[in-house]
Scaffold this active site. Structure first.
Site, PDB file in Angstrom:
ATOM      1  CG  HIS A 286      18.267  11.421  11.474  1.00 21.27           C
ATOM      2  ND1 HIS A 286      18.651  12.795  11.869  1.00 21.27           N
ATOM      3  CD2 HIS A 286      16.948  11.654  11.331  1.00 21.27           C
ATOM      4  CE1 HIS A 286      17.487  13.184  12.299  1.00 21.27           C
ATOM      5  NE2 HIS A 286      16.552  12.845  12.053  1.00 21.27           N
TER       6      HIS A 286
ATOM      7  CE  LYS B 276      16.533  15.241   8.402  1.00 22.86           C
ATOM      8  NZ  LYS B 276      17.395  14.442   9.171  1.00 22.86           N
TER       9      LYS B 276
ATOM     10  CG  HIS C 141      13.277  19.623  11.763  1.00 18.96           C
ATOM     11  ND1 HIS C 141      14.072  19.198  10.832  1.00 18.96           N
ATOM     12  CD2 HIS C 141      12.795  18.426  12.467  1.00 18.96           C
ATOM     13  CE1 HIS C 141      14.067  17.684  10.830  1.00 18.96           C
ATOM     14  NE2 HIS C 141      13.315  17.235  11.799  1.00 18.96           N
TER      15      HIS C 141
ATOM     16  CE  LYS D   9      17.236  17.425  13.704  1.00 15.01           C
ATOM     17  NZ  LYS D   9      15.933  17.565  13.327  1.00 15.01           N
TER      18      LYS D   9
END
Length: 667
Positions: free
Chosen positions: A284, A286, A532, A534
């Site tokens: 996950h 990025k 989106h 976090k």
């Protein structure tokens, strides 16, 4: 057959496949984004939008080998043809001519320079004039705010112009010159945190400067080598941002076997996937490591996948910093484990970059600027990087040396290294954490207190020594879960059709001990768009008994015991190791971690033999906050967040009638 011919053939096949494909109908698309049983759906009635999202969703499935093939990604515009000598296709040359004419038209319309990255980050389906809304003057609106100690994180970038004009009376003049420099041409030696540009909130309501992907990557002709990582990916789309001759290592989600693997996906592009036990979990992370021909390295930590939807229709966040190359390498230090480059090197090894790098060096690219992973620390000077890097490495980690390198124990170590421990006992500060994310986990009081204990900067030794029966009966800690309500989703520009990357299940929400009273509204400061992003904002509730200096009270024996309440005293004296410098009021996290056990990990074992289980690979940064202005500059959501009302429920995409109707129509 040389690489240019291979590339031309791949592009031609992709275009031919697109031309022969029947018109797409609105469809339901699903992503498994978090290993918390969260299925994510994205829908749109517009055929082009639907095709884009269909491609994005296909990329996010575990079948990484399918997502890597441009010839099967016919739902997106084909990459622009490389301007290579001797290209065999006349059609490719015609495409290049058309591109030049398009740029010329743009130049006439805009009245300023148009680079080769002008429109790639928005996609050809968006009208040209909409892509021109962010002017240089608007892009730097956020920089007019007072510069201060979070300069490494929010709207206070620097460039060569800034350094030249930053002394004495020339400082303001230097800032004016800096604002005239397009973002794509700037360097950020002190770091920068910005939200991504979004077509549904342009300009932003809060006036903050934004990043487009073209601005993050820079001019493609300047890039010598790149390492990219994303969960969901459109190879054909991201390919447009790089010169076809630039070597790229791409870290992706493994296939259903979960095995580590290497695969050539395009000429000069090598995909690598890390190991996932039994194929369960997500890669996950990025991030980007961009090596430029001038010697500098740009480190990018993002919340956005490398798909056009994430950079166009939903809000994300990007932190980046430029790092200079050392005049001469420093010796390798095998004891260095906790500084930024050392942790980044461990991340690269964990996600299988080492064999990919060796493969590139041994074959077509022997002169890469990065010859070994250890070169990252020895060849580049990270001394100006002040943020703390926090990864989660998928797998089971046993023993303290391994446990503190991953997940929420790594967050604990970062908070402690910044001098932001809350302390213990009656004089301890209370930490309130506000956790914004796009996916809801299965929460128990035990896990929330476990995470909160680390967020306080306190060692898990005390936590693990308390009886499990006591830990499971603790009240919920001061944690606010920031997630959009059904009402909020319907009020955004895309409405329910845009809620496909947000997920909460009815079974979770109605669970017997689920913390429904801890839910707060997720409302973007930028406008009517979902996020989106976090992000965690941790702030202290002041306690007048807290000492702000080291050694101001005597040390008392530390009890290896947890009281019935997380806020009750564990001992009577302040920990003498606490040192507070410049009075920070808290800290902020930005990265790929959703607020879930799969992302942050779950502890077990004892204080003598701890074990941490991480399901996902994740990566983010942590920085201190010094005042309320810092919170305003950093926070992506309106602060303070509003608590759910009595009639509010979280958005649950599988209960949306609109999504069901579109799903039925496409089946």
């Amino acid at each position: 057959m040389d690489s240019d011919e291979d590339l031309a053939r791949a592009i031609a096949l992709s275009l031919q496949d697109q031309a022969n494909k029947p018109k797409a109908q609105p469809e339901v698309h699903v992503i498994d984004d978090s290993s918390d049983d969260d299925e994510i759906t994205i829908l749109d009635e517009d055929p082009q939008f639907s095709r884009d999202l269909k491609r994005a969703m296909k990329q996010s499935k575990a079948e990484a080998e399918t997502s890597a093939s441009t010839s099967r990604n016919a739902t997106s515009p084909a990459p622009p043809a490389p301007q290579a000598p001797g290209a065999p296709s006349g059609f490719i040359s015609e495409r290049a001519k058309m591109e030049q004419e398009r740029l010329a038209r743009l130049k006439r319309l805009r009245g300023d320079s148009v680079t080769d990255t002008t429109s790639a980050d928005q996609g050809d389906q968006i009208p040209v004039m909409k892509r021109q809304r962010v002017s240089p003057s608007r892009a730097y609106a956020g920089n007019n705010r007072a510069a201060h100690s979070v300069s490494a994180f929010a709207s206070s970038s620097s460039s060569g112009v800034d350094e030249a004009g930053g002394k004495g009376g020339g400082k303001e003049k230097g800032k004016e010159k800096e604002r005239d420099v397009p973002t794509i041409d700037r360097t950020f030696w002190d770091g920068e945190l910005r939200p991504t540009a979004n077509r549904h909130a342009e300009p932003r309501a809060d006036g903050r400067a934004t990043f487009r992907l073209s601005e993050v990557i820079g001019h493609k002709s300047n890039i010598e080598f790149a390492i990219l990582s994303s969960f969901s990916t459109s190879i054909s789309w991201i390919y447009e941002f790089f010169d076809p001759h630039t070597p790229v290592i791409f870290v992706a989600q493994p296939d259903s076997s979960g095995n580590a693997a290497l695969k050539n996906v395009l000429p000069n592009w090598l995909m690598t996937t890390p190991f996932l036990r039994n194929g369960y979990g997500c890669q996950h992370m990025k991030f980007m490591l961009l090596f430029y021909k001038d010697g500098r390295l740009r480190v990018v930590i993002s919340t956005a996948n490398l798909i056009d939807y994430d950079w166009r229709d939903i809000e994300n966040a990007v932190w980046l910093q430029d790092v200079p190359r050392r005049p001469s390498p420093i010796p390798h230090d095998p004891k260095a484990k906790d500084d930024f480059p050392s942790i980044m090197q461990n991340v690269l090894r964990s996600v299988n970059v080492r064999p990919a790098l060796a493969n590139m060096l041994a074959n077509d690219h022997p002169n890469l600027p990065l010859q070994t992973i250890a070169d990252l620390r020895t060849h580049w000077d990270f001394s100006k990087v002040k943020v703390k890097l926090v990864p989660s490495i998928a797998g089971k980690h046993e023993g303290w040396p391994a446990v503190v390198q991953s997940g929420h124990p790594r967050l604990m170590k970062a908070v402690r290294d910044m001098g932001l421990r809350t302390g213990k006992g009656k004089a301890a500060k209370e930490l309130v954490v506000e956790c914004q994310g796009s996916s809801i986990g299965t929460y128990t009081t035990q896990w929330l207190n476990e995470f909160h204990h680390s967020a306080r900067g306190e060692s898990a030794e005390d936590w693990l020594d308390a009886p499990r029966s006591r830990r499971t009966k603790l009240p919920f800690p001061p944690v606010k879960i920031i997630f959009p309500s059904l009402k909020r989703v319907r009020a955004t520009a895309l409405g329910e059709r845009g809620g496909g990357t947000m997920f909460c299940k009815r079974a979770q929400w109605e669970g017997k001990n689920f913390p429904r009273g801890s839910f707060y509204e997720s409302e973007s400061r930028g406008g009517r768009t979902l996020m989106h992003t976090k992000m965690i904002i941790g702030t202290f509730r002041s306690n007048p008994l807290v000492s702000v200096g080291a050694g101001t009270s005597k040390s008392a024996p530390q009890k290896k015991q947890l009281e019935d309440s997380e806020t009750e005293p564990e001992d009577d004296d302040v920990d003498p190791d606490i040192q507070i410098v410049n009075e920070p009021i808290g800290w902020a996290y930005v990265g790929s971690h959703n607020f879930t056990p799969s992302a942050w990990g779950t502890l077990s074992g004892s204080s003598f033999n701890p074990s941490l289980n991480n399901i996902n690979y994740e990566l983010g940064i942590v920085m201190p906050l010094y005042n309320d202005e810092d919170i305003d500059r950093v926070s992506c959501f309106k602060h303070p967040p509003k608590k759910y009302g009595s009639d509010d429920v979280p958005w649950m995409q599988d209960e949306s009638l609109i999504l069901r109707e579109i799903a039925a129509a496409s089946s």
